[in-house]
Design a protein around this motif. Structure first.
Motif, PDB file in Angstrom:
ATOM      1  N   ILE A  14       0.949  -1.110   0.068  1.00  0.00           N
ATOM      2  CA  ILE A  14       0.058   0.137   0.031  1.00  0.00           C
ATOM      3  C   ILE A  14       0.751   1.267   0.214  1.00  0.00           C
ATOM      4  O   ILE A  14       1.738   1.329   0.655  1.00  0.00           O
ATOM      5  N   LYS A  29      -5.898   0.559   7.888  1.00  0.00           N
ATOM      6  CA  LYS A  29      -4.470   0.486   8.163  1.00  0.00           C
ATOM      7  C   LYS A  29      -4.072  -0.534   9.155  1.00  0.00           C
ATOM      8  O   LYS A  29      -3.272  -1.509   9.190  1.00  0.00           O
ATOM      9  N   THR A  39       2.767  -1.360   4.148  1.00  0.00           N
ATOM     10  CA  THR A  39       2.608  -0.165   3.849  1.00  0.00           C
ATOM     11  C   THR A  39       3.538   0.696   3.843  1.00  0.00           C
ATOM     12  O   THR A  39       4.463   0.748   4.839  1.00  0.00           O
TER      13      THR A  39
END
Length: 173
Positions: A14, A29, A39
């Motif tokens: 991400i 998240k 991420t």
């Protein structure tokens, strides 16, 4: 979307140029962290993004969402060219990032995806989209499709996705 990709055995990464501060973004998240989905940290350092892109097969573009109205502001004005310059195929969800939901691509920064997956119904701004265009989901009751003259394609059997095409194979909305 990244959690579904993870559940189907893909390894998404991400990249959020500017993480949202709303609770929904924080929960997403947390879900991704719990599933071990990487991420990238938000920063203006293009090196981390370039590294992630070099080990990727495709870009799934869902940066702004369907209500975007320009202009593209920092840090997104630097992120979008990085995605375009990667030369990876781009699949956009609902509307390509940087496109106005009603007016379409009005800025040079807007992405030019290879594939567009519209959810519920195509947005007004994608009329001039030239790539492959799919409609995902059967979310609109027939009474609303008729009332608003949406002209949605027929889904074969129990399919949940259909491609917009005409008899000659060209795209239509």
């Amino acid at each position: 979307m990244p959690t579904l990709l993870g559940m189907f055995g893909y390894t998404p990464t991400i990249y959020m140029p500017k993480p949202g501060s709303k609770d929904i973004y924080k929960r997403l998240k947390t879900q991704c962290d719990n599933m071990g989905i990487k991420t990238l940290p938000p920063s203006s350092d293009a090196e981390a993004l370039t590294t992630a892109l070099s080990s990727s097969d495709v870009i799934l573009d869902a940066i702004f969402g369907f209500s975007f109205k320009g202009p593209v502001r920092p840090p997104f004005d630097e992120a979008l060219p990085s995605l375009t310059n990667s030369k990876l195929p781009i699949v956009s969800v609902d509307i390509p990032s940087g496109w106005d939901v009603e007016a379409g691509k009005i800025e040079t920064l807007g992405l030019e995806p290879d594939v567009l997956v519209s959810l519920t119904a195509p947005k007004e701004g994608v009329k001039l989209f030239k790539g492959r265009h799919f409609l995902g989901g059967r979310f609109v009751p027939k009474i609303f499709a008729d009332k608003y003259q949406l002209n949605l394609p027929e889904y074969p059997s129990f399919a949940q996705i259909v491609e917009f095409t005409t008899v000659d194979g060209s795209h239509r909305l």
